[in-house]
Motif scaffolding. Sequence first.
Motif, PDB file in Angstrom:
ATOM      1  N   ARG A  56      32.989  28.119  49.615  1.00 33.38           N
ATOM      2  CA  ARG A  56      32.484  27.976  48.246  1.00 33.38           C
ATOM      3  C   ARG A  56      31.512  29.097  47.896  1.00 33.38           C
ATOM      4  O   ARG A  56      31.593  29.686  46.816  1.00 33.38           O
ATOM      5  N   TYR A  57      30.602  29.381  48.808  1.00 33.04           N
ATOM      6  CA  TYR A  57      29.613  30.429  48.570  1.00 33.04           C
ATOM      7  C   TYR A  57      30.290  31.791  48.413  1.00 33.04           C
ATOM      8  O   TYR A  57      29.989  32.548  47.482  1.00 33.04           O
ATOM      9  N   THR A  58      31.227  32.109  49.300  1.00 29.85           N
ATOM     10  CA  THR A  58      31.914  33.399  49.264  1.00 29.85           C
ATOM     11  C   THR A  58      32.743  33.542  47.991  1.00 29.85           C
ATOM     12  O   THR A  58      32.768  34.607  47.374  1.00 29.85           O
ATOM     13  N   ALA A  90      35.922  39.521  49.454  1.00 32.33           N
ATOM     14  CA  ALA A  90      37.303  39.134  49.145  1.00 32.33           C
ATOM     15  C   ALA A  90      38.232  40.332  49.294  1.00 32.33           C
ATOM     16  O   ALA A  90      37.786  41.471  49.311  1.00 32.33           O
ATOM     17  N   LYS A  91      39.512  40.028  49.382  1.00 26.81           N
ATOM     18  CA  LYS A  91      40.542  41.061  49.375  1.00 26.81           C
ATOM     19  C   LYS A  91      41.212  41.015  48.013  1.00 26.81           C
ATOM     20  O   LYS A  91      41.418  39.939  47.460  1.00 26.81           O
ATOM     21  N   SER A  92      41.549  42.179  47.498  1.00 31.40           N
ATOM     22  CA  SER A  92      42.165  42.208  46.172  1.00 31.40           C
ATOM     23  C   SER A  92      43.585  42.746  46.246  1.00 31.40           C
ATOM     24  O   SER A  92      43.935  43.521  47.135  1.00 31.40           O
ATOM     25  N   HIS A 151      42.390  32.048  36.918  1.00 31.16           N
ATOM     26  CA  HIS A 151      42.611  30.731  37.517  1.00 31.16           C
ATOM     27  C   HIS A 151      42.228  30.740  38.986  1.00 31.16           C
ATOM     28  O   HIS A 151      42.191  31.788  39.623  1.00 31.16           O
ATOM     29  N   LEU A 152      42.021  29.546  39.505  1.00 33.54           N
ATOM     30  CA  LEU A 152      41.728  29.346  40.919  1.00 33.54           C
ATOM     31  C   LEU A 152      42.856  28.524  41.530  1.00 33.54           C
ATOM     32  O   LEU A 152      43.164  27.430  41.054  1.00 33.54           O
ATOM     33  N   LEU A 153      43.494  29.088  42.548  1.00 30.28           N
ATOM     34  CA  LEU A 153      44.546  28.379  43.278  1.00 30.28           C
ATOM     35  C   LEU A 153      44.113  28.307  44.729  1.00 30.28           C
ATOM     36  O   LEU A 153      43.987  29.330  45.395  1.00 30.28           O
ATOM     37  N   HIS A 154      43.852  27.099  45.195  1.00 28.37           N
ATOM     38  CA  HIS A 154      43.380  26.887  46.557  1.00 28.37           C
ATOM     39  C   HIS A 154      44.566  26.496  47.430  1.00 28.37           C
ATOM     40  O   HIS A 154      45.177  25.441  47.238  1.00 28.37           O
ATOM     41  N   THR A 194      45.328  41.416  38.497  1.00 33.88           N
ATOM     42  CA  THR A 194      44.512  41.506  39.701  1.00 33.88           C
ATOM     43  C   THR A 194      44.397  40.124  40.305  1.00 33.88           C
ATOM     44  O   THR A 194      44.108  39.154  39.610  1.00 33.88           O
ATOM     45  N   SER A 195      44.648  40.038  41.595  1.00 31.46           N
ATOM     46  CA  SER A 195      44.472  38.781  42.327  1.00 31.46           C
ATOM     47  C   SER A 195      43.502  39.042  43.457  1.00 31.46           C
ATOM     48  O   SER A 195      43.496  40.129  44.032  1.00 31.46           O
ATOM     49  N   ILE A 196      42.694  38.045  43.764  1.00 28.89           N
ATOM     50  CA  ILE A 196      41.808  38.175  44.909  1.00 28.89           C
ATOM     51  C   ILE A 196      42.038  36.999  45.839  1.00 28.89           C
ATOM     52  O   ILE A 196      42.430  35.915  45.409  1.00 28.89           O
ATOM     53  N   THR A 197      41.811  37.237  47.116  1.00 31.64           N
ATOM     54  CA  THR A 197      41.909  36.163  48.097  1.00 31.64           C
ATOM     55  C   THR A 197      40.598  36.068  48.848  1.00 31.64           C
ATOM     56  O   THR A 197      40.000  37.075  49.216  1.00 31.64           O
ATOM     57  N   VAL A 198      40.164  34.847  49.032  1.00 33.49           N
ATOM     58  CA  VAL A 198      38.958  34.551  49.798  1.00 33.49           C
ATOM     59  C   VAL A 198      39.369  33.565  50.873  1.00 33.49           C
ATOM     60  O   VAL A 198      40.028  32.569  50.593  1.00 33.49           O
ATOM     61  N   THR A 199      38.990  33.856  52.108  1.00 29.91           N
ATOM     62  CA  THR A 199      39.337  32.961  53.204  1.00 29.91           C
ATOM     63  C   THR A 199      38.092  32.620  54.006  1.00 29.91           C
ATOM     64  O   THR A 199      37.232  33.468  54.234  1.00 29.91           O
ATOM     65  N   ASN A 200      38.019  31.372  54.416  1.00 28.94           N
ATOM     66  CA  ASN A 200      36.962  30.918  55.300  1.00 28.94           C
ATOM     67  C   ASN A 200      37.278  29.484  55.697  1.00 28.94           C
ATOM     68  O   ASN A 200      37.607  28.665  54.837  1.00 28.94           O
TER      69      ASN A 200
END
Length: 143
Positions: free
Chosen positions: A44-46, A22-24, A71-74, A31-37
């Motif tokens: 989901r796995y990442t 992830a990128k933070s 929280h999770l924001l998709h 702190t926020s992180i972003t996961v992309t795929n």
Amino acid sequence: MLGPLLFLIYINDLPVSISKTAKSILFTDDTSITVTNENKTEFRYTLQLAMIEISNWFQSNRLTLNYEKTHLLHFVTKKQAEIQQQIVISNTVIKNISNTRFLGLIIDKTLSWKDHITEIIPKLNKACYIVRTLTFLRSPEVL
């Protein structure tokens, strides 16, 4: 003044510890992180792996992750279906949200600005009323 600087130095290695998944984004104590795929299964796995890495980093640095504020924001397009995601860390389910406040802006899952505009309209109306009232008074002291 020194407290926030020392905190940033203390957590400076967090982005390195999750850089493979992830990128933070670090801003003071947020702190926020972003996961992309594009692949839903890999996403989901990442995401789960990134949360595990973050949780491990917090434990090894003797910090506590506030699950109430986690929280999770998709982000999705208006045409794209949202992935129903449930992340569990330390027996706590991370809450899914449809919008969040980030650096004073309200960001929603479609990046539409609708929620942000809805929130600032009353503030703008109040400011316009004050300016109109002052203009009608035409008193140099008030202006």
